[in-house]
Design an enzyme around this catalytic site. Structure first.
Site, mmCIF file in Angstrom:
data_model
loop_
_atom_site.group_PDB
_atom_site.id
_atom_site.type_symbol
_atom_site.label_atom_id
_atom_site.label_comp_id
_atom_site.label_asym_id
_atom_site.label_seq_id
_atom_site.Cartn_x
_atom_site.Cartn_y
_atom_site.Cartn_z
ATOM 1 N N PHE A 156 0.809 -1.219 0.000
ATOM 2 C CA PHE A 156 0.000 0.000 0.000
ATOM 3 C C PHE A 156 0.846 1.274 0.000
ATOM 4 O O PHE A 156 0.338 2.388 0.097
ATOM 5 C CB PHE A 156 -1.015 -0.013 1.143
ATOM 6 C CG PHE A 156 -2.233 -0.867 0.847
ATOM 7 C CD1 PHE A 156 -2.484 -1.334 -0.439
ATOM 8 C CD2 PHE A 156 -3.123 -1.218 1.844
ATOM 9 C CE1 PHE A 156 -3.597 -2.116 -0.742
ATOM 10 C CE2 PHE A 156 -4.251 -1.999 1.558
ATOM 11 C CZ PHE A 156 -4.482 -2.442 0.273
ATOM 12 N N ARG A 157 2.162 1.111 -0.114
ATOM 13 C CA ARG A 157 3.080 2.193 -0.536
ATOM 14 C C ARG A 157 3.371 3.304 0.455
ATOM 15 O O ARG A 157 4.310 4.059 0.242
ATOM 16 C CB ARG A 157 2.590 2.836 -1.850
ATOM 17 C CG ARG A 157 2.416 1.876 -3.020
ATOM 18 C CD ARG A 157 3.677 1.122 -3.330
ATOM 19 N NE ARG A 157 3.612 0.377 -4.600
ATOM 20 C CZ ARG A 157 4.442 -0.581 -4.918
ATOM 21 N NH1 ARG A 157 5.412 -0.946 -4.082
ATOM 22 N NH2 ARG A 157 4.341 -1.212 -6.059
ATOM 23 N N ASN A 189 8.549 -2.998 1.937
ATOM 24 C CA ASN A 189 9.441 -2.217 1.061
ATOM 25 C C ASN A 189 8.925 -0.812 0.795
ATOM 26 O O ASN A 189 8.836 -0.348 -0.333
ATOM 27 C CB ASN A 189 9.675 -2.960 -0.263
ATOM 28 C CG ASN A 189 8.404 -3.165 -1.051
ATOM 29 O OD1 ASN A 189 7.315 -3.230 -0.475
ATOM 30 N ND2 ASN A 189 8.521 -3.268 -2.357
ATOM 31 N N GLU A 222 7.858 -9.732 2.610
ATOM 32 C CA GLU A 222 8.423 -10.804 1.868
ATOM 33 C C GLU A 222 9.944 -10.725 1.927
ATOM 34 O O GLU A 222 10.554 -9.821 1.372
ATOM 35 C CB GLU A 222 7.930 -10.800 0.413
ATOM 36 C CG GLU A 222 8.121 -9.435 -0.272
ATOM 37 C CD GLU A 222 7.545 -9.407 -1.682
ATOM 38 O OE1 GLU A 222 6.900 -8.418 -2.034
ATOM 39 O OE2 GLU A 222 7.721 -10.376 -2.428
ATOM 40 N N HIS A 232 3.788 -15.649 -3.752
ATOM 41 C CA HIS A 232 3.554 -15.607 -5.204
ATOM 42 C C HIS A 232 4.338 -16.635 -6.032
ATOM 43 O O HIS A 232 5.098 -16.271 -6.929
ATOM 44 C CB HIS A 232 3.783 -14.190 -5.758
ATOM 45 C CG HIS A 232 5.026 -13.485 -5.269
ATOM 46 N ND1 HIS A 232 6.272 -14.047 -5.329
ATOM 47 C CD2 HIS A 232 5.195 -12.267 -4.695
ATOM 48 C CE1 HIS A 232 7.149 -13.205 -4.835
ATOM 49 N NE2 HIS A 232 6.511 -12.121 -4.430
ATOM 50 N N ASP A 281 -0.341 -9.744 -4.172
ATOM 51 C CA ASP A 281 0.862 -8.965 -4.471
ATOM 52 C C ASP A 281 0.457 -7.641 -5.142
ATOM 53 O O ASP A 281 1.104 -7.186 -6.085
ATOM 54 C CB ASP A 281 1.853 -9.748 -5.331
ATOM 55 C CG ASP A 281 3.248 -9.131 -5.326
ATOM 56 O OD1 ASP A 281 3.491 -8.195 -4.538
ATOM 57 O OD2 ASP A 281 4.098 -9.586 -6.121
HETATM 58 ZN ZN LIG Z 1 5.219 -8.343 -3.115
#
Ligand SMILES: [Zn+2]
Length: 428
Positions: free
Chosen positions: A57-58, A88, A138, A223, A291
């Site tokens: 969600f950044r 990330n 992840e 994923h 993802d």
């Molecule tokens: Zn991801």
């Protein structure tokens, strides 16, 4: 509130009563004389809200791509009631301060959430494990910021520390030493798929599972995009997820998608996609996770080696799976297991994931007669495009989070006030 004559995923028709934030009765027939609000759900499907254990969600850092508000509105409108955000961001969620900062952004969440901690050379495990963390990951074989390769000491260290803390590790398994450098002179979108080989995924899943097995810890592979990756995880007693783009798209779609179809792991050959689909349908795959990784169209409209990886998916995943159930690809029960039952089991969310007495009332009501075409302009993600444009979906009439409607498709104000909470803080 009483929902009458709803068809559950297993085909039974039931009345379902909700009192406060819980499902308090599920029965063939309930007396409606004392309920304030009665909903006739004849002919409709009532399912548990989806638990999507993999979204980006950044925020903090990249609010121009997505925010917690737009991302969780997109989730609610797609029938997702719990999301798990990945580390990330900027700053990356690798220490206590970064965790707390992300937690403050998540106050604008319209659905419940978990926050994953990341692993880098400078991560602070003690601070992270001191927080209400959902999982680690992840995590790449080297760290959480995208540096892969075969330096596994950091990965092994993370496994040991997470195991001590009783936290699951979610693994992004690709080994960049096995990417195919001979295609670097190509500039078509398919070059990305040629470069990040299927064997690089399978080898990394094998290595990750070996290291986990040696330590007697359980990991979850994010994923998986290849039958080999899925089979390796299953044979090792580990769990895995498949993303909707690896389920529904292949390299054949890249002519149309161009660099919008660039993601990690990349789209695979159509024959591999079919084998992944079979493993999702037969239950070898534990869950579907999106993802969801939005970027603006302008960011994606560049050369293949410069395009950022990732596609949105949180709003379209359950509608597409339900359309698949309606047209016969999977059963509704399989969809329920892949989206709710199994993620609740694997990640230890005991009061969620099924339509059962005592559970939180996290529910989705859909009308199977309302198959509609997916159009980006109708979606709520900030990134304004979807790789699934034109495909069919069964979108929810409404989505309920802990007893309150958080999205109502027919209402003028579709969304209520944000009331999402960290699922590790309360009730579990
Ligand atoms: Zn991801």
């Amino acid at each position: 509130m009483l929902i009458q004559n709803a068809t559950l995923a297993d085909g039974r028709t039931r009345d379902v009563r909700i009192t406060g934030d819980r499902i308090t009765a599920v029965s063939e027939s309930l007396d409606d004389s004392t309920d304030d609000h009665v909903v006739d759900a004849t002919g409709k499907r009532l399912l548990p809200g989806m638990i999507d254990v993999h979204v980006h969600f950044r925020q903090p850092g990249f609010g121009h791509k997505e925010t917690w508000e737009t991302g969780t509105k997109s989730a609610a409108a797609g029938g997702v009631t719990t999301v798990v955000d990945q580390p990330n961001t900027e700053p990356p969620t690798v220490d206590g301060e970064a965790f707390d900062e992300k937690f403050s952004y998540a106050e604008s969440a319209h659905v419940d959430f978990g926050i994953n901690g990341g692993v880098t050379k400078s991560w602070q495990p003690a601070e992270l494990f001191d927080r209400p963390l959902f999982a680690l990951g992840e995590v790449f074989l080297a760290d959480s910021t995208g540096e892969m390769g075969i330096d596994t000491s950091l990965f092994a260290d993370a496994l040991d520390r997470a195991s001590e803390a009783g936290v699951t590790v979610t693994v992004h398994a690709e080994d960049e030493t096995l990417f195919d450098d001979t295609v670097r002179d190509r500039n078509d979108a398919d070059a990305w798929s040629a470069y990040r080989t299927a064997s690089a995924e399978v080898a990394a899943v094998e290595r990750a599972c070996e290291l986990a097995t040696e330590r007697d810890v359980r990991i979850h592979i994010a994923h998986t995009s290849t039958p080999g990756g899925i089979d390796t995880a299953a044979a090792s007693g580990m769990t895995c997820e498949v993303s909707p783009h690896h389920l529904f798209l292949s390299r054949e779609d890249l002519d149309e998608l161009g660099t919008h179809g660039v993601m990690n792991p990349p789209l695979r050959d159509e024959t591999l996609r079919e084998e992944v689909y079979e493993r999702v349908a037969d239950g070898t795959v534990d869950m579907i996770a999106t993802d969801h990784a939005p970027h603006t169209a302008a960011e994606k409209d560049v050369g293949v080696w410069d395009a950022p990886s990732g596609v949105p998916g949180v709003e379209t995943v359950l509608p597409m799976l339900l359309a698949e159930a309606e047209t016969g690809g999977f059963t509704y029960e399989r969809v329920r297991d892949l989206t709710a039952n199994n993620p609740a089991d694997v990640f230890d969310l005991p009061d969620r994931g099924t339509v059962a007495e005592g559970n939180y009332a996290d529910l989705v009501l859909v009308d199977p007669a309302e198959l509609t075409e997916i159009r980006a302009e109708n979606l709520h993600t900030k990134c304004t495009w979807t790789p699934f444009e034109g495909r069919e979906g069964l979108f929810p009439d409404w989505t309920m989070l802990r007893g309150e409607i958080v999205y109502n498709r027919s209402a003028r104000e579709s969304f209520g006030t944000p009331r999402g909470k960290n699922v590790r803080v309360f009730g579990n």
